[in-house]
Design an enzyme around this catalytic site. Structure first.
Site, PDB file in Angstrom:
ATOM      1  N   LYS A 122       8.861  15.339 -21.958  1.00  0.00           N
ATOM      2  CA  LYS A 122       8.947  15.814 -23.343  1.00  0.00           C
ATOM      3  C   LYS A 122      10.236  15.324 -24.019  1.00  0.00           C
ATOM      4  O   LYS A 122      11.056  14.687 -23.375  1.00  0.00           O
ATOM      5  CB  LYS A 122       8.836  17.353 -23.366  1.00  0.00           C
ATOM      6  CG  LYS A 122       7.535  17.863 -22.723  1.00  0.00           C
ATOM      7  CD  LYS A 122       6.303  17.590 -23.561  1.00  0.00           C
ATOM      8  CE  LYS A 122       4.982  17.598 -22.846  1.00  0.00           C
ATOM      9  NZ  LYS A 122       4.541  18.745 -22.116  1.00  0.00           N
TER      10      LYS A 122
HETATM   11  C1  LIG Z   1       3.279  19.548 -21.631  1.00  0.00           C
HETATM   12  C2  LIG Z   1       2.343  20.388 -22.399  1.00  0.00           C
HETATM   13  C3  LIG Z   1       2.162  21.752 -22.131  1.00  0.00           C
HETATM   14  C4  LIG Z   1       2.734  22.417 -20.920  1.00  0.00           C
HETATM   15  O1  LIG Z   1       4.116  22.352 -20.832  1.00  0.00           O
HETATM   16  P1  LIG Z   1       4.824  22.786 -19.473  1.00  0.00           P
HETATM   17  O2  LIG Z   1       6.255  23.008 -19.877  1.00  0.00           O
HETATM   18  O3  LIG Z   1       4.662  21.655 -18.507  1.00  0.00           O
HETATM   19  O4  LIG Z   1       4.191  24.035 -18.987  1.00  0.00           O
HETATM   20  C5  LIG Z   1       1.356  22.492 -22.968  1.00  0.00           C
HETATM   21  N1  LIG Z   1       0.735  21.921 -24.018  1.00  0.00           N
HETATM   22  C6  LIG Z   1       0.859  20.615 -24.296  1.00  0.00           C
HETATM   23  C7  LIG Z   1       0.153  20.047 -25.484  1.00  0.00           C
HETATM   24  C8  LIG Z   1       1.648  19.800 -23.491  1.00  0.00           C
HETATM   25  O5  LIG Z   1       1.739  18.491 -23.747  1.00  0.00           O
END
Ligand SMILES: *Cc1c(COP(=O)(O)O)cnc(C)c1O
Length: 387
Positions: free
Chosen positions: A184
């Site tokens: 992210k």
């Molecule tokens: C990465 C992601 C999540 C989950 O995030 P985590 O921190 O790994 O639990 C949820 N929704 C979307 C759209 C994502 O890309």
């Protein structure tokens, strides 16, 4: 051809992050403590939200947000099928029924007109996902939510730093959830944050995140705290650690420069693929925004090629270019195909995108030479697989 493999994503971890983690390790305070509090305060200031709750992941945040919003058995929640399965899995965890509304073919964000068609008496909430960092049309979503008395939970996993009409995602009168997974826009290793303007809801999420122990419970081992504690409801174990927040504090300061670099690369890709018939580049939206460019997700028009998307990605790998898949539509996964079937043709734009989408390398450490290698590799693969 490029000599070294270019991965699809690499986090930017520098000396400050490393030293801050070392500081936590040496201090003896490893889990939830002062650094988590500092990261929470910095994050609130950045997104302009009065309340924020740091957690172990965005998935945890989405789960607790649904619980705190009072969503459960018998309730329907409308979301996009073009998302990570976590968005939808948590709806099942609380006993609710996920309902998919189709996407806009260009931005790949949820289509607000499609949401309207899916609203029933049981609908309780809308969960928009700001796909790849492009904000959904929040004004239209707010208007619909008001008309039908629905709550809004923003899956803002891609949208750290995204702005809609001059306002940061995280500052709206909704519940929004961010992710700090390593791919992210900023990372804490694993981690998430729930933002809201509703103090009661923030308190509920705080309570649920740590066994149902009353707030600031982590202080019980510090000089100011007392060792006794009360469990006021059966909570979860979703707290963020100080060694995670140590990363986040420094990552957040660099976020704007990260987004600047991501934007340069994304704009280069947009220009380079504009004239390439087999590649559909992501569309812009018809309102003011800042794109956080978490992902660069074109569609490859496989009907013009002799291979499918997975083979196309395998060919790119032979050219030493890594790719990602964000996402295969949720209703195409085996569990959802069996347990939450949609009728054929019900989600045509999501079906189209799901078979053609792929993610190209996009991360702040990339230089323009890397981006040029990517474009060349895509063109090489197209040249040998064109019908
Ligand atoms: C990465 C992601 C999540 C989950 O995030 P985590 O921190 O790994 O639990 C949820 N929704 C979307 C759209 C994502 O890309």
């Amino acid at each position: 051809m490029r000599k070294e493999f270019l991965p699809f994503s690499i986090p930017t971890i520098e000396e400050e992050e490393i030293q801050e983690v070392v500081d936590s390790l040496k201090s003896g305070w490893i889990t939830t403590g002062p650094k988590v509090k500092r990261f929470e305060d910095d994050f609130k200031a950045y997104v302009d939200s009065p309340f924020a709750v740091p957690l172990s992941s965005a998935t945890a945040g989405l789960h607790l947000a649904l619980l705190a919003m009072g969503i459960g058995a018998g309730d329907e929640v409308i979301t996009t099928p073009m998302t990570f399965a976590a968005t939808v899995n948590v709806m099942l965890h609380v006993g609710a029924t996920p309902v998919f509304a189709d996407i806009e073919p260009g931005t790949l964000n949820i289509d607000v007109r499609a949401i309207r068609k899916k609203i029933t008496e049981r609908t309780k909430a809308i969960v928009p996902v700001h796909f790849a960092g492009l904000p959904c049309d929040m004004d239209a979503i707010f208007a619909l939510a008001k008309e039908f008395n629905l709550q809004i939970l923003e899956d803002a996993a891609h949208a750290i730093g995204t702005e809609y009409k001059g306002k940061r995602i995280g500052s709206f009168d909704t519940v929004s959830v961010f992710s700090f997974h390593p791919i992210k826009n900023i990372t804490t290793g694993e981690g998430g944050m729930v933002c809201t303007r509703d103090e009661k809801l923030a308190e509920e999420v705080s309570l649920l995140k740590f066994h149902g122990m009353s707030r600031e419970a982590w202080k019980r081992y510090s000089a100011q705290g007392t060792p006794n504690y009360d469990i006021v409801l059966p909570g979860f174990k979703y707290n963020m650690m100080d060694i995670q927040a140590a990363l986040g504090i420094h990552q957040l300061r660099k976020l704007d420069s990260f987004i600047e670099q991501r934007t340069k690369i994304a704009e280069f890709y947009n220009a380079a693929f504009a004239e390439v018939e087999e590649i559909l580049t992501p569309s812009a939206a018809p309102y003011a925004y800042r794109h956080a460019w978490h992902l660069y997700t074109p569609l490859v028009r496989i009907e013009k090629l002799t291979i499918d998307r997975d083979a196309f990605m395998a060919e790119l790998k032979k050219e030493n270019i890594g790719t990602g898949l964000h996402f295969k539509a949720v209703h195409h996964h085996p569990y959802y195909r069996e347990n939450l079937p949609v009728s054929p043709g019900e989600l045509p734009h999501a079906d189209y995108a799901s078979e053609r989408i792929f993610s190209l390398p996009l991360f702040p450490k990339m230089v323009m030479e890397d981006a040029k290698d990517v474009v060349e590799a895509v063109k090489n693969v197209l040249a040998r697989t064109r019908k």
